[in-house]
Design a protein around this motif. Sequence first.
Motif, PDB file in Angstrom:
ATOM      1  N   ALA A 110     -10.570  43.361 187.106  1.00 52.79           N
ATOM      2  CA  ALA A 110     -10.296  43.627 188.518  1.00 52.79           C
ATOM      3  C   ALA A 110     -10.126  45.127 188.774  1.00 52.79           C
ATOM      4  O   ALA A 110      -9.838  45.902 187.864  1.00 52.79           O
ATOM      5  CB  ALA A 110      -9.030  42.885 188.942  1.00 52.79           C
ATOM      6  N   THR A 134     -16.300  40.292 186.946  1.00 49.47           N
ATOM      7  CA  THR A 134     -15.196  39.721 187.721  1.00 49.47           C
ATOM      8  C   THR A 134     -13.920  39.578 186.890  1.00 49.47           C
ATOM      9  O   THR A 134     -12.842  39.392 187.442  1.00 49.47           O
ATOM     10  CB  THR A 134     -15.575  38.339 188.281  1.00 49.47           C
ATOM     11  N   GLU A 135     -14.046  39.661 185.556  1.00 50.06           N
ATOM     12  CA  GLU A 135     -12.880  39.532 184.678  1.00 50.06           C
ATOM     13  C   GLU A 135     -12.123  40.846 184.500  1.00 50.06           C
ATOM     14  O   GLU A 135     -11.131  40.898 183.791  1.00 50.06           O
ATOM     15  CB  GLU A 135     -13.310  38.987 183.315  1.00 50.06           C
TER      16      GLU A 135
END
Length: 105
Positions: free
Chosen positions: A11, A8-9
């Motif tokens: 994008a 999720t870090e």
Amino acid sequence: MKFLCAGTELAEAASRGFEVNGNKLFAVRRNGQAYVYLNRCPHRGVGLEWHPDQFLDPSNSLIQCATHGALFLIEDGECVAGPCAGQSLTAIACREDAQGLWIDV
């Protein structure tokens, strides 16, 4: 394998720089796939980013070197325009799982 970051870090259509064991690296996500390269332009050996974590051209479709504007394909690191055309960025083997992005060191 060394942990780089949570999935999720990183994008979609974004880039992010890292330092691992003294080596400067960056990761880019395109079409859900993560790619990791050594942060070193084959032309002059300089770092690629314009600002921290900014490795992409304005359209977010190519990796761009801030020094001389060389453009590289996200998928394989090949230089398609600029002073090092035909050369490539150094790819770092990576994989992604539920925990995040891992690189081979």
